[in-house]
Design a protein around this motif. Structure first.
Motif, PDB file in Angstrom:
ATOM      1  N   THR A 362       0.869  -1.172   0.000  1.00  0.00           N
ATOM      2  CA  THR A 362       0.000   0.000   0.000  1.00  0.00           C
ATOM      3  C   THR A 362       0.906   1.222   0.000  1.00  0.00           C
ATOM      4  N   SER A 391      -3.668   9.378  -6.906  1.00  0.00           N
ATOM      5  CA  SER A 391      -5.073   9.036  -7.100  1.00  0.00           C
ATOM      6  C   SER A 391      -5.531   8.058  -6.023  1.00  0.00           C
ATOM      7  N   GLU A 392      -6.827   8.051  -5.739  1.00  0.00           N
ATOM      8  CA  GLU A 392      -7.343   7.223  -4.650  1.00  0.00           C
ATOM      9  C   GLU A 392      -7.098   5.739  -4.890  1.00  0.00           C
ATOM     10  N   ASP A 393      -7.102   5.312  -6.153  1.00  0.00           N
ATOM     11  CA  ASP A 393      -6.857   3.895  -6.446  1.00  0.00           C
ATOM     12  C   ASP A 393      -5.376   3.565  -6.570  1.00  0.00           C
ATOM     13  N   GLU A 394      -4.504   4.573  -6.328  1.00  0.00           N
ATOM     14  CA  GLU A 394      -3.046   4.416  -6.324  1.00  0.00           C
ATOM     15  C   GLU A 394      -2.469   4.087  -7.706  1.00  0.00           C
ATOM     16  N   LYS A 395      -3.232   4.270  -8.762  1.00  0.00           N
ATOM     17  CA  LYS A 395      -2.729   3.963 -10.103  1.00  0.00           C
ATOM     18  C   LYS A 395      -1.956   5.128 -10.706  1.00  0.00           C
TER      19      LYS A 395
END
Length: 431
Positions: A362, A391-395
């Protein structure tokens, strides 16, 4: 390279999915952190967001009472900032030059880092940005120095300008108001390039000494200690004599440095080793003692031995425990002292630019934080100043903060963003 990037994403995604359920849930932060037991990864967790940049009016999120605007845009991987006495803002634009890959893991890491815009061709210049109308946005741009060798740290002392190139410290004559350095510069020290390549600089308050952070070549002295000689340390250069010595050692990658004004102590932020877990060990903020040894590569934090490394019991016994843990793999790079009254709602303390992780399931970091100080020491939990770089989805990474410094007006904070190619300016919302 496209094939390697896809293969890396597949393998990296698999390792992330396998490790995430067992990853530490609580960050290792503060003066007495809980550090999970080390878990050797074998194949390292490799996770980085793809560089995206900022579009339209999208900017980082700021703490209540603060606002953020772009002071300068259109840079090429801005890493470090130096504000001159006349208000000119200098920015080192440089990028890691990858070593020839030695293994499949090296290929994988480089493919991932290229996608994240972390390595590639370096601009090798310092640009000068000048604001002329007081609106918090630079109107003039000049090339202050070019054809440098991965420039990073900068310092101005008594009419001499110092540049921390990856292979050493160089000095140039400087006149106030100049928009360009002249001459090739005089070499004052020689540092080994490659590996952790940044060379931050900090002048002593009286200008008699220059300090330089020189990181390790490898993660845990993977190629032996001989090639690490003169690395993983902070150097001290005596300006008058030209003599240089190692001031403190065992610091895997000490980057930002700052003076704490009450005690006069030197402080730094350090990136710790990889391959032992999401929170093991934490990066840290610490005061630095002359002659002090801080553990790398033999141990970390409170003399916790890294059994992947051939040991030196005498050095482990004298290893100094850092002052304040910043969480695992946050890549805390930027550091500056922020005096009381600079930003509303924030007192005196250290500001830290956290570039963001790659070696954890994470992601961590990707923000600018503040550590309050009292009586010369950290006095409370860290607080966010800027976030929203990820970004919230970590992409996707819209940006990644690096260097931080106080603006010339003493009422603003400047932040270098090497993915967004922006210098952000943070002020009170009513400023």
């Amino acid at each position: 390279m496209d094939f390697m990037a896809r293969a890396t994403a597949l393998v990296g995604g698999t390792m992330v999915m396998m490790r995430r359920p067992f990853a530490a849930r609580n960050p290792a932060v503060g003066g007495s952190p809980t550090i999970p037991q080390a878990k050797k990864q074998g194949i390292m967790t490799l996770k980085m967001p793809t560089a995206k940049g900022w579009e339209g009016d999208h900017v980082p999120s700021a703490a209540p009472g603060l606002r953020v605007n772009a002071f300068a845009r259109g840079l090429d991987h801005p890493r470090w900032i130096e504000v001159l006495p006349n208000g000119d803002v200098l920015v080192a634009e440089s990028k890691e030059q990858p070593n020839p890959p030695r293994s499949l893991m090296d290929h994988a890491m480089q493919a991932t880092m290229r996608r994240a815009k972390a390595i590639g061709d370096s601009a090798n210049r310092i640009s000068l940005w000048r604001g002329t109308d007081g609106d918090g946005v630079a109107e003039e741009r000049h090339v202050f120095a070019e054809n440098q060798n991965q420039p990073f740290g900068m310092a101005l002392v008594d009419g001499t300008f110092y540049v921390g190139n990856t292979d050493g410290i160089f000095s140039f004559p400087y006149q106030e108001g100049a928009t360009r350095l002249t001459g090739e510069g005089k070499r004052l020290t020689t540092f080994k390039p490659r590996g952790h390549w940044t060379r931050s600089l900090l002048a002593s308050p009286d200008g008699s000494r220059i300090y330089a952070g020189v990181g390790s070549l490898s993660n845990i002295a993977d190629f032996g200690m001989e090639v690490e000689e003169g690395r993983a340390c902070i150097w001290e250069l005596d300006v008058a004599s030209g003599e240089a010595r190692i001031f403190a050692s065992g610091l895997r990658n000490a980057v930002g440095m700052a003076w704490e004004p009450q005690t006069g102590a030197l402080w730094t932020v350090v990136n710790e080793r990889d391959g032992l877990g999401d929170e093991t060990p934490p990066d840290y903020l610490t005061s630095v003692q002359d002659g002090g040894f801080y553990g790398w590569p033999y141990c970390y934090w409170d003399r916790i031995v890294d059994d992947r490394v051939p040991q030196d019991a005498a050095l482990v016994a004298r290893a100094i425990t850092p002052d304040f843990a910043l969480g695992g793999h946050t890549a805390s790079l930027g550091l500056c002292w922020m005096p009381e009254g600079t930003l509303p709602g924030f007192g005196a303390g250290m500001v830290i630019g956290q570039h963001g992780s790659w070696n954890r399931s994470t992601l961590s970091g990707y923000r600018v934080i503040f550590v309050p100080f009292a009586d010369g020491k950290p006095s409370g939990p860290a607080r966010d100043i800027l976030w929203g770089f990820l970004s919230e989805d970590e992409k996707w990474a819209y940006g990644r903060p690096v260097g931080v410094t106080i603006g010339a007006d003493k009422r603003s904070l400047l932040v270098a963003d090497d993915v967004g190619d922006v210098i952000w300016r943070v002020t009170g919302s009513g400023a």
